[in-house]
Design an enzyme around this catalytic site. Structure first.
Site, mmCIF file in Angstrom:
data_model
loop_
_atom_site.group_PDB
_atom_site.id
_atom_site.type_symbol
_atom_site.label_atom_id
_atom_site.label_comp_id
_atom_site.label_asym_id
_atom_site.label_seq_id
_atom_site.Cartn_x
_atom_site.Cartn_y
_atom_site.Cartn_z
ATOM 1 N N GLY A 1 0.838 -1.200 0.000
ATOM 2 C CA GLY A 1 0.000 0.000 0.000
ATOM 3 C C GLY A 1 0.870 1.245 0.000
ATOM 4 O O GLY A 1 2.083 1.192 -0.261
ATOM 5 N N LYS B 1 0.588 -9.916 0.179
ATOM 6 C CA LYS B 1 -0.107 -11.169 0.456
ATOM 7 C C LYS B 1 -1.065 -11.574 -0.645
ATOM 8 O O LYS B 1 -1.487 -12.713 -0.718
ATOM 9 C CB LYS B 1 -0.818 -11.101 1.813
ATOM 10 C CG LYS B 1 -2.116 -10.380 1.837
ATOM 11 C CD LYS B 1 -2.676 -10.245 3.257
ATOM 12 C CE LYS B 1 -3.576 -11.345 3.670
ATOM 13 N NZ LYS B 1 -4.288 -11.055 4.931
ATOM 14 N N GLN C 1 -11.190 6.528 -0.801
ATOM 15 C CA GLN C 1 -11.957 7.354 -1.734
ATOM 16 C C GLN C 1 -11.650 8.833 -1.570
ATOM 17 O O GLN C 1 -11.181 9.519 -2.465
ATOM 18 C CB GLN C 1 -13.463 7.132 -1.502
ATOM 19 C CG GLN C 1 -13.916 5.734 -1.820
ATOM 20 C CD GLN C 1 -15.400 5.536 -1.522
ATOM 21 O OE1 GLN C 1 -16.059 6.388 -0.919
ATOM 22 N NE2 GLN C 1 -15.918 4.399 -1.932
ATOM 23 N N GLY C 2 -11.950 9.351 -0.359
ATOM 24 C CA GLY C 2 -12.050 10.793 -0.137
ATOM 25 C C GLY C 2 -10.848 11.576 -0.583
ATOM 26 O O GLY C 2 -10.946 12.498 -1.391
ATOM 27 N N GLY C 3 -9.662 11.223 -0.076
ATOM 28 C CA GLY C 3 -8.505 11.965 -0.519
ATOM 29 C C GLY C 3 -7.402 12.014 0.496
ATOM 30 O O GLY C 3 -7.354 11.226 1.433
ATOM 31 N N GLU D 1 -14.050 17.973 4.327
ATOM 32 C CA GLU D 1 -14.496 16.748 5.008
ATOM 33 C C GLU D 1 -14.728 17.076 6.467
ATOM 34 O O GLU D 1 -14.336 18.135 6.958
ATOM 35 C CB GLU D 1 -13.475 15.613 4.823
ATOM 36 C CG GLU D 1 -13.534 15.049 3.398
ATOM 37 C CD GLU D 1 -12.737 13.783 3.190
ATOM 38 O OE1 GLU D 1 -12.306 13.160 4.158
ATOM 39 O OE2 GLU D 1 -12.550 13.427 2.010
ATOM 40 N N ASP E 1 -2.441 -8.934 9.959
ATOM 41 C CA ASP E 1 -1.280 -9.850 10.001
ATOM 42 C C ASP E 1 -0.031 -9.194 10.601
ATOM 43 O O ASP E 1 0.721 -9.834 11.316
ATOM 44 C CB ASP E 1 -0.920 -10.342 8.589
ATOM 45 C CG ASP E 1 -2.133 -10.843 7.844
ATOM 46 O OD1 ASP E 1 -2.949 -11.539 8.458
ATOM 47 O OD2 ASP E 1 -2.252 -10.527 6.647
ATOM 48 N N HIS F 1 -16.386 3.953 10.422
ATOM 49 C CA HIS F 1 -16.813 4.995 9.479
ATOM 50 C C HIS F 1 -18.332 5.070 9.527
ATOM 51 O O HIS F 1 -19.009 4.046 9.474
ATOM 52 C CB HIS F 1 -16.333 4.663 8.070
ATOM 53 C CG HIS F 1 -16.385 5.824 7.129
ATOM 54 N ND1 HIS F 1 -17.572 6.354 6.673
ATOM 55 C CD2 HIS F 1 -15.400 6.576 6.579
ATOM 56 C CE1 HIS F 1 -17.295 7.382 5.863
ATOM 57 N NE2 HIS F 1 -15.989 7.544 5.805
ATOM 58 N N ARG G 1 -15.852 11.665 13.031
ATOM 59 C CA ARG G 1 -16.461 10.369 12.702
ATOM 60 C C ARG G 1 -17.016 9.608 13.889
ATOM 61 O O ARG G 1 -18.046 8.955 13.788
ATOM 62 C CB ARG G 1 -15.408 9.480 12.065
ATOM 63 C CG ARG G 1 -15.243 9.752 10.654
ATOM 64 C CD ARG G 1 -14.262 8.835 10.025
ATOM 65 N NE ARG G 1 -14.024 9.430 8.736
ATOM 66 C CZ ARG G 1 -13.068 9.089 7.915
ATOM 67 N NH1 ARG G 1 -12.257 8.108 8.236
ATOM 68 N NH2 ARG G 1 -12.933 9.686 6.769
ATOM 69 N N HIS H 1 -13.430 0.630 10.078
ATOM 70 C CA HIS H 1 -12.779 1.298 8.950
ATOM 71 C C HIS H 1 -11.268 1.422 9.117
ATOM 72 O O HIS H 1 -10.525 1.289 8.154
ATOM 73 C CB HIS H 1 -13.408 2.691 8.824
ATOM 74 C CG HIS H 1 -12.909 3.494 7.657
ATOM 75 N ND1 HIS H 1 -13.077 3.074 6.357
ATOM 76 C CD2 HIS H 1 -12.265 4.692 7.597
ATOM 77 C CE1 HIS H 1 -12.552 3.991 5.535
ATOM 78 N NE2 HIS H 1 -12.033 4.960 6.270
ATOM 79 N N GLU I 1 -1.081 2.177 8.419
ATOM 80 C CA GLU I 1 -2.132 1.798 9.372
ATOM 81 C C GLU I 1 -1.668 0.760 10.396
ATOM 82 O O GLU I 1 -2.146 0.746 11.534
ATOM 83 C CB GLU I 1 -3.364 1.280 8.612
ATOM 84 C CG GLU I 1 -4.560 1.061 9.530
ATOM 85 C CD GLU I 1 -5.841 0.711 8.796
ATOM 86 O OE1 GLU I 1 -5.881 0.824 7.556
ATOM 87 O OE2 GLU I 1 -6.811 0.321 9.475
ATOM 88 N N ARG J 1 -9.110 9.223 14.313
ATOM 89 C CA ARG J 1 -8.373 9.846 13.199
ATOM 90 C C ARG J 1 -9.228 10.865 12.458
ATOM 91 O O ARG J 1 -10.411 10.631 12.192
ATOM 92 C CB ARG J 1 -7.913 8.755 12.229
ATOM 93 C CG ARG J 1 -7.264 9.306 10.978
ATOM 94 C CD ARG J 1 -6.661 8.220 10.135
ATOM 95 N NE ARG J 1 -7.620 7.316 9.560
ATOM 96 C CZ ARG J 1 -8.382 7.590 8.494
ATOM 97 N NH1 ARG J 1 -8.344 8.776 7.911
ATOM 98 N NH2 ARG J 1 -9.204 6.671 8.027
ATOM 99 N N SER K 1 -5.082 9.524 6.675
ATOM 100 C CA SER K 1 -4.393 8.225 6.628
ATOM 101 C C SER K 1 -3.516 8.087 5.387
ATOM 102 O O SER K 1 -2.411 7.531 5.473
ATOM 103 C CB SER K 1 -5.378 7.064 6.698
ATOM 104 O OG SER K 1 -6.311 7.169 5.670
#
Ligand code: SIN
Length: 524
Positions: A16, A37, A49-51, A116, A210, A231, A277, A338, A362, A373, A378
């Site tokens: 990621g 993995k 999605q958001g940004g 947001e 993991d 979320h 959130r 989330h 994460e 958060r 993130s």
């Protein structure tokens, strides 16, 4: 069973944003091996999605971004980590644009900034509603053709390799059952979160914790796992996946309404639909209980359907796949797991408590998010702390960063008799959703804990004897390990703060609990 051994200078577990950003940093300095993995795009980055939030707008400053991050974190943010995030963030985001990231632009050519929840200003750069995918693409292209970087896919890291008291790499299991050993002078966990610990989650199937499980079994310090972000707006259509419906929708004026069509958020929070959130998730649960009916997200009638579909093409198509029109229908929503605020404890350069082992993104717990958060921090975390971890891996002497009292715990290779797990994945996820979800209390947490402790002890004894697991067994082993750690931390924290809400301790208790929590494996 065949074995595959590989050696590199630097080993990265996960593909990621944090792992890729670290790989970009390391590629000029040595051989980099990335273990992923599944397919490289299967993780949470691709789902984001958001940004990405960064103080690049004319009315913004890193200090304003810090203030919003700290307010959302409900008294527990590590303020040094926040300073690093907000001050270095703009540099890494601009760098991405130089590398070709196609963020949406305003008519004057400047990055279009979305609003947001809990952000005081428009601060979120985005690529329509598939920002994570665009950042992943940009970093992937940056690494393409770098002969120093090798990727092994469908390789699940299962155990730390410990040599002379330091982490020297990992053992991994291939999808064809092969066991491999990957050695390196520095190993980075960038393996993402653990949403699949819960029955309802926005996360992809690979997010089974993991990295946290592996690090814990190796003796690393784990921190803050009671703080799991739910979320507020996952699609809630029976039988359909819990697709994320980005907070950016509310940033563009969408409102939460109850079954009577009433916009209820102003009754629960001063910032109404744009509250942090944790507050919105709890309000949704309470309102659904009060009205005994569903909760919906409704787009504003003042924005044209065309504009909505253009700004949110991915979410529009997800809605269409279940027969709903994002622009004109009320979309049923509910909270879902989330993001993990806690994880493997690290310093500001990704060093864990064990020499040779680093973590970023994460899976890591720098303390930057505190108890909750802030939206779109993130992806920024992955960029900033991924790059910093890469630099520390490059520059550290062997043994750097080991915390006093920490020791890497070696385990036998898992090649013996096949272990049978005493619990099923669905049972873990149901238990966690019911007893360690949005609202918790001591009696439910103890009930969950009893089941998970017993499953964990059976697992640990088996692994300590060298017992083996297949891929689904390891998946369940990770889920059990992380679920148990979340439950223990949630039971310990006798207050409500951020995402951790105890019905039996509804108030915040700064006197006793304005502090982080830690867990470390007892040596055998
Ligand atoms: C969202 O788009 O609402 C999710 C982004 C995030 O988790 O920060």
């Amino acid at each position: 069973m065949s074995h595959v051994n590989s050696t590199a200078d630097y080993l990265i577990v996960g593909s990621g944003i944090a792992g890729l950003r670290a790989a970009v940093e390391l590629a000029p300095h040595g051989r980099v091996l990335v273990l992923t993995k599944s397919d490289p795009e299967a993780g949470s980055t691709t789902y984001a999605q958001g940004g990405v939030a960064a103080a690049v707008g004319p009315d913004d400053t890193p200090e304003r971004h810090a203030a919003d991050t700290i307010a959302a974190g409900d008294g527990l943010c590590d303020e040094d980590a926040v300073r690093v995030l907000v001050q270095e963030g703009p540099h890494y985001v601009r760098e991405l644009m130089e590398w070709g990231a196609r963020f949406d632009r305003d008519t004057d050519g400047a990055p279009a900034l979305a609003r947001e929840a809990a952000h005081a200003v428009r601060r979120v750069l985005h690529a329509a509603d598939a920002t994570g995918r665009e950042i992943g693409r940009t970093l992937g292209e940056r690494l393409n053709g770098q002969s120093s970087v090798k990727v092994i896919d469908h390789a699940l890291a299962v155990q730390a390799l410990v040599e002379r008291g330091r982490v020297a790499g990992v053992r991994w299991l291939g999808s064809d059952g092969r066991l491999g050993e990957a050695r390196a002078r520095a190993t980075l966990l960038a393996s993402g979160g653990a949403g699949r610990v819960y029955r309802e989650t926005t996360n992809p199937p690979v997010t089974t914790g993991d990295g946290v499980a592996l690090a814990y079994r190796a003796g690393a310090r784990i921190s803050d796992l009671e703080f799991v972000q739910f979320h507020p707006t996952a699609l809630a259509v029976p039988g359909a996946p819990r697709y994320l419906l980005s907070e950016a929708l509310r940033g563009e004026g969408a409102r939460l309404i109850n079954a009577h069509g009433e916009a209820f958020m102003p009754r629960y929070a001063a910032q109404a639909d744009l509250a942090p959130r944790d507050q919105v998730s709890r309000a949704i649960v309470r309102e659904a209980e009060r009205t005994a009916g569903p909760i919906y997200l409704e787009m504003p009638s003042t924005v044209s359907a065309r504009a909505i579909h253009e700004r949110f093409p991915l979410i529009s198509s997800l809605c269409r796949s279940v027969g709903l029109d994002l622009a004109t229908d009320r979309i049923p929503v509910g909270p879902a797991a989330h993001y993990l605020m806690g994880g493997v404890w690290t310093d500001l350069d990704g060093r864990t408590s064990l020499p040779g082992l680093y973590a970023a993104g994460e899976v890591a717990a720098t303390g930057v998010h505190g108890a909750n958060r802030l939206a779109s921090n993130s992806l920024l975390e992955g960029l900033v702390f991924g790059a910093r971890a890469g630099r520390a891996m490059r520059d550290d002497e062997p043994g750097a960063g080991a915390q006093p009292g920490s020791r890497a715990i070696d385990g036998p290779p898992p090649v013996g008799d096949r272990l049978s797990m005493p619990i099923e994945e669905r049972d873990v996820a149901d238990l966690m959703w019911r007893f360690a979800g949005i609202f918790r209390d001591g009696s439910g947490l103890r009930q969950a804990s009893e089941v998970l402790e017993s499953a964990w002890h059976t697992l640990r004894q088996g692994l300590d004897r060298g017992g083996s697991l297949d891929a689904s067994g390891w998946r369940l082993a990770s889920l059990v390990s992380v679920a148990r750690l979340i439950t223990r931390a949630a039971l310990l924290r006798e207050e409500s703060r951020g995402a951790h809400a105890r019905r039996d301790f509804p108030a915040k208790d700064d006197l006793h609990w304005k502090r982080r929590t830690y867990q470390v494996l007892d040596p055998p």
